[in-house]
Design an enzyme around this catalytic site. Structure first.
Site, PDB file in Angstrom:
ATOM      1  N   ASP A 231       0.835  -1.189   0.000  1.00  0.00           N
ATOM      2  CA  ASP A 231       0.000   0.000   0.000  1.00  0.00           C
ATOM      3  C   ASP A 231       0.877   1.249   0.000  1.00  0.00           C
ATOM      4  O   ASP A 231       1.927   1.277   0.642  1.00  0.00           O
ATOM      5  CB  ASP A 231      -0.876  -0.033   1.266  1.00  0.00           C
ATOM      6  CG  ASP A 231      -1.861   1.109   1.325  1.00  0.00           C
ATOM      7  OD1 ASP A 231      -2.726   1.169   0.428  1.00  0.00           O
ATOM      8  OD2 ASP A 231      -1.771   1.928   2.250  1.00  0.00           O
ATOM      9  N   GLU A 268       1.437  -0.469  -5.060  1.00  0.00           N
ATOM     10  CA  GLU A 268       0.547   0.632  -5.404  1.00  0.00           C
ATOM     11  C   GLU A 268       1.374   1.904  -5.488  1.00  0.00           C
ATOM     12  O   GLU A 268       1.789   2.438  -4.470  1.00  0.00           O
ATOM     13  CB  GLU A 268      -0.551   0.798  -4.345  1.00  0.00           C
ATOM     14  CG  GLU A 268      -1.503   1.925  -4.696  1.00  0.00           C
ATOM     15  CD  GLU A 268      -2.281   2.481  -3.500  1.00  0.00           C
ATOM     16  OE1 GLU A 268      -3.404   2.929  -3.718  1.00  0.00           O
ATOM     17  OE2 GLU A 268      -1.765   2.484  -2.370  1.00  0.00           O
TER      18      GLU A 268
END
Ligand SMILES: [Ca+2]
Length: 520
Positions: A231, A268
């Site tokens: 993330d 990401e």
């Protein structure tokens, strides 16, 4: 694909070898991570104990469904203890949220998934912890405590933490401290890129770095997951220190390889390709945010003229940096409006979007529920609503932690009803997943754009040493004609077609909103 293919009797040339096609369907040639990965928001997926919250045992009961769908990997959104429904603010990196189950349940999930040849990728939220994390609670007590330096602090007199005046659209002004937050009885403020409850971790601290490596190794080695989805990977160091970010992830990958040489890491980095590219050395798979948007735009505008060249451009750029990179393509994930909402409920357009995704290069990710046409627009909770498995009175695993606003019994046909209906969206998804998984060219082949004048058609070649496929998508509602110029006149065999198609006088007539794939 067994659907009868109507070929007009006056067609000059069309050959369809149904037997060969069926044999091909049975043989799966894709190998994860080049296969399809399915993203699950655990909270909304399947409930095993009637509390309305999705859980691990619920997911285990749906693994057969996922295997049948043709997915070879699962990306699980965060499952660590956390005070929020989304769980991107982790309270304990070494445990499972009690709503979801136990570590033992999760080990069992990994085992059950592996038995079905499905890999497991965990969301890793390392940029920040939650403010309920024990580390942060300890840090707040005293600046001399070890955990203080796990976070990013600045003195209240430091110029960078001073409030700035911002002017709203209506002209009103207010004073804010961007990303710096005060603590009672302290002269220091902490940095939190994603808001007060998500204090950033301090990657300049070697002890924190070692802790993060320990977390990664724990899940890989002790629990047995196959990899991580990172993330907010571009934010672990401040944005202006991009090189430090790139280097950190290279170090992280090396360390993870010491416990699992085949570890898979997908990142990401939500940014244009030129910012994403340099991360590829440390994060071998990166989400292709640009392509998802381009595909939705192409189907909405019914114009496929630039899609392929754009994809090729991005692919060539990334390959220059890392020839072995994995292009993690997707239409949507838990941060985007759902496809069916983005195409305003037009299921033909949703179908074209998935047809494009699954015939273009990449390692595609599917977001749970897209395969049954779930609806949803931001705010985030409404793009993460419960998946519908069965009609309400029979649906024992449906979650109900939130009252759905978009995907309800009156708007969505549940999974089991769609499985039973030959022409359902779900079976359309399955046919394209099967098509892709059985094709070397579609899974591994290179992409060659085709220069042709009709913007309603998206045309390209997918080629590897085993086969060469001419892929033709008609993004419009009306029949369109693709001329088989001299280069393509050998492509006379129908490899795949999902509506009526004709080949006549070196022209392919493609029905509205359909796909024709030819080979030699
Ligand atoms: Ca539950």
């Amino acid at each position: 694909m067994k659907k009868a293919i109507k070929i007009s009797i006056y067609s000059l040339t069309i050959l369809l070898s149904v037997g060969a096609l069926e044999a091909q369907e049975k043989q799966n040639v894709s190998k994860w991570p080049r296969g399809i990965t399915y993203e699950i928001f655990v909270q909304s997926f399947a409930d095993s104990n009637g509390d309305g919250i999705g859980d691990i045992k619920g997911m285990i009961s749906k693994l057969d469904y996922l295997q049948d769908l043709g997915v070879e990997g699962i990306w699980l959104m965060p499952m660590n203890p956390s005070p929020t429904y989304h769980k991107y603010d982790v309270s304990d990196y070494y445990d499972i949220h009690p709503d979801y189950g136990t570590l033992a349940d999760f080990k069992n999930f990994v085992k059950e998934a592996h038995e079905r040849n499905i890999k497991v990728v965990m969301d890793m939220v390392l940029n920040h912890s939650g403010n309920k994390n024990q580390w942060f609670k300890e840090a707040l007590k005293d600046e001399s405590i070890k955990y203080w330096d796990y976070y990013v602090w600045a003195h209240k007199d430091d110029p960078k933490v001073q409030p700035v005046t911002i002017t709203a659209a209506d002209g009103t002004q207010r004073r804010v401290r961007s990303n710096w937050y005060t603590v009672p009885n302290s002269d220091y403020l902490y940095f939190a890129h994603f808001g007060r409850n998500m204090p950033d971790l301090n990657f300049d601290n070697p002890k924190l770095q070692q802790e993060v490596l320990k977390i990664g190794k724990f899940w890989l080695k002790d629990v047995g997951v196959d990899g991580f989805r990172l993330d907010a990977a571009r934010h672990v160091f401040p944005d202006e220190r991009a090189t430090d970010n790139h280097k950190w992830w290279e170090y992280f990958l090396q360390e993870m390889k010491t416990v699992n040489k085949d570890v898979y890491i997908v990142g990401e980095v939500w940014a244009p390709a030129d910012i994403v590219g340099p991360y590829l050395k440390g994060i071998p798979a990166l989400f292709n945010f640009d392509m998802g948007e381009e595909i939705i735009k192409a189907v909405n505008e019914e114009n496929g003229s630039t899609l392929v060249s754009k994809h090729k451009e991005i692919e060539d750029f990334y390959k220059k940096i890392n020839p072995d990179y994995i292009d993690a393509t997707f239409l949507t994930n838990h941060d985007q409006d759902r496809v069916m909402s983005s195409v305003k409920g037009n299921s033909e357009k949703e179908k074209m979007a998935i047809a494009l995704l699954l015939t273009l290069p990449g390692s595609p990710y599917l977001y749970y529920g897209e395969e049954i046409g779930m609806l949803g627009q931001k705010p985030d909770q409404n793009i993460r609503e419960p998946i519908l498995w069965d009609i309400k009175e029979n649906d024992k695993t449906r979650t109900f932690w939130i009252k759905p606003r978009y995907s309800t019994d009156s708007t969505i046909i549940p999974v089991y009803q769609q499985l039973a209906e030959k022409n359902s969206l779900l079976n359309y998804y399955k046919s394209f997943i099967k098509l892709r998984n059985s094709s070397y060219a579609l899974t591994y082949g290179s992409l060659i754009p085709i220069d042709q004048a009709n913007p309603r058609i998206c045309a390209f070649l997918r080629t590897d040493e085993k086969e060469s496929l001419l892929v033709l998508h008609n993004l419009s509602s009306k029949n369109q004609i693709f001329k088989l110029q001299s280069d393509f006149q050998d492509f006379t065999k129908t490899y795949f077609v999902n509506k009526d198609a004709q080949i006549k006088n070196n022209q392919v007539i493609i029905s509205g909103y359909s796909t024709v794939i030819l080979n030699k």
